[in-house]
Design an enzyme around this catalytic site. Structure first.
Site, short mmCIF file in Angstrom:
data_model
loop_
_atom_site.label_atom_id
_atom_site.label_comp_id
_atom_site.label_asym_id
_atom_site.label_seq_id
_atom_site.Cartn_x
_atom_site.Cartn_y
_atom_site.Cartn_z
N HIS A 125 -10.76 -0.19 5.30
CA HIS A 125 -10.48 1.40 5.44
C HIS A 125 -11.04 2.12 4.10
O HIS A 125 -11.15 3.17 4.32
CB HIS A 125 -8.96 1.51 5.54
CG HIS A 125 -8.01 1.28 4.05
ND1 HIS A 125 -7.13 0.28 3.92
CD2 HIS A 125 -8.00 2.05 3.30
CE1 HIS A 125 -6.73 0.46 2.69
NE2 HIS A 125 -7.24 1.75 2.14
N ASP A 154 -8.32 -6.18 6.94
CA ASP A 154 -8.72 -4.74 6.18
C ASP A 154 -9.60 -5.26 5.14
O ASP A 154 -9.23 -4.79 3.96
CB ASP A 154 -7.25 -4.10 5.92
CG ASP A 154 -7.62 -2.85 5.40
OD1 ASP A 154 -8.66 -2.03 5.63
OD2 ASP A 154 -6.73 -2.40 4.32
N SER A 238 -6.45 0.88 -3.31
CA SER A 238 -6.75 0.30 -2.10
C SER A 238 -8.14 -0.49 -2.39
O SER A 238 -9.23 -0.01 -2.87
CB SER A 238 -7.13 1.17 -1.17
OG SER A 238 -5.82 1.49 -0.44
#
Length: 387
Positions: A125, A154, A238
């Protein structure tokens, strides 16, 4: 009594203990005696705790400072891992004032350098939808090649030129399977895309947590296994590193529970589960998974009872379409069939089906039990590849 709360129960002091009390009282009572601290430290008459401390004044001006090095396990772990953590910039073409498509940064995340070949792991993402990706290395924006991405786990793998990372030591891999609940966990990343190489510390709160992964329609199509930690993980973290007390990579930071009143719920992809995905993304540019070649409709248990006419089971998954010439089509599976078992493993939901198929490889043969017009039938299917 055990806690010595009665005066007559207190043990008598030795002469050495009385001497120590006098020395401490003198130190507390007179600022001038701070001049004695360096001498007493050298003579081991007093000891300091293992953390940084400096005596800078006795009230009448500066005196000799007492300093010592702080080099805890956490500090050493951070120093080993932090150089390998980078900022990842997602560039996309957007409409400009003059109706032209200009490339602009639309988001920032983190990444981890894993080898001397310039491979960097991040989240899918973080780079999703990018027309270009840059990695910030030693304050320089370097164009990165996206080698492969995987939406279900992911994960994504990038690569930058080798000469750009020649002075950076890649992170060392640890083992997420060997982790114990309660052991230290250190998150390193770039929260909000601005505070580069921020370090937060917590513990491993839990292992083998499950986070649902939804498709664009909101249907849960996969469950991601994650580590739970109370180390602060914020937007921008992230793709960054979760490391153990040795500075070894144990997880890729991925998500947090963003809800009012909720704190200390961060999640990371366990490195032992991520490694085979990373290897496939590096070598093949994608993750190869097995497929039946069918479109799947509702889970039987989600169909209202008054619409279950003709169904003799209360579990399974309804086939909504069959890929022409695909594995299921060749095996005789039809639209409207209910898949109840594979290799005699009960299939309650679409998620059960996908989990079982993902444990197989394209080319494997499985036995699929279906129900059609209330009749049970088992067919042999040679699996294809998920596209």
């Amino acid at each position: 009594m055990g806690f010595y709360d009665e005066f007559d129960a207190k043990p008598k002091r030795t002469s050495a203990q009385w001497l120590a009390s006098v020395i401490i009282a003198a130190l507390v009572g007179s600022g001038s005696t701070l001049l004695l601290v360096p001498t007493m430290l050298k003579a081991n008459l007093i000891k300091l705790p293992e953390q940084s401390q400096t005596v800078i004044s006795n009230g009448n001006g500066p005196v000799q400072g007492v300093t010592y090095n702080v080099n805890s396990d956490i500090v050493q772990a951070v120093n080993r891992a932090k150089p390998a953590v980078v900022t990842v910039v997602n560039l996309q073409k957007v409409d400009s004032f003059f109706s032209q498509k200009d490339e602009q940064p639309v988001g920032k995340g983190s990444g981890v350098l894993i080898d001397k070949q310039g491979h960097i792991v991040t989240n899918n993402h973080v780079v999703d939808g990018a027309s270009d990706v840059e990695v910030v290395i030693n304050d320089e924006h370097v164009k990165a090649k996206v080698l492969g991405t995987d939406r279900l786990t992911d994960l994504a793998v990038l690569q930058v030129p080798i000469d750009k990372i020649k002075d950076i030591q890649p992170i060392e891999f640890g083992s997420s399977d060997a982790l114990q609940i309660g052991e230290p966990a250190i998150a390193i990343g770039n929260p909000l895309g601005e505070f580069e190489k921020t370090v937060t510390v917590g513990v491993i709160s839990a292992k083998n947590r499950k986070i649902p992964v939804e498709d664009p329609t909101g249907r849960v199509t996969y469950e991601q296994t994650v580590l739970q930690t109370d180390a602060a993980i914020n937007p921008g973290n992230s793709g960054g590193a979760l490391v153990n007390i040795k500075g070894q990579l144990i997880g890729i930071n991925s998500a947090k529970i963003a809800k009012s009143g909720v704190e200390g719920l961060g999640f990371a992809i366990p490195i032992d589960e991520a490694k085979p995905i990373i290897n496939q993304l590096m070598t093949k540019g994608k993750v190869v998974r097995a497929a039946l070649g069918v479109g799947l409709g509702l889970d039987v248990r989600d169909i209202p009872e008054n619409y279950r006419a003709g169904l003799t089971i209360d579990y399974g998954v309804v086939v909504s379409a069959v890929q022409p010439g695909g594995p299921a089509d060749k095996a005789g599976i039809q639209k409207g069939d209910v898949i109840a078992k594979i290799d005699n493993v009960k299939i309650n939901t679409f998620l059960d089906l996908r989990k079982y198929l993902f444990s197989k490889q394209p080319g494997d043969t499985v036995q699929v039990t279906i129900y059609r017009n209330s009749q049970e039938k088992t067919v042999s299917v040679t699996l294809g590849e998920l596209k």
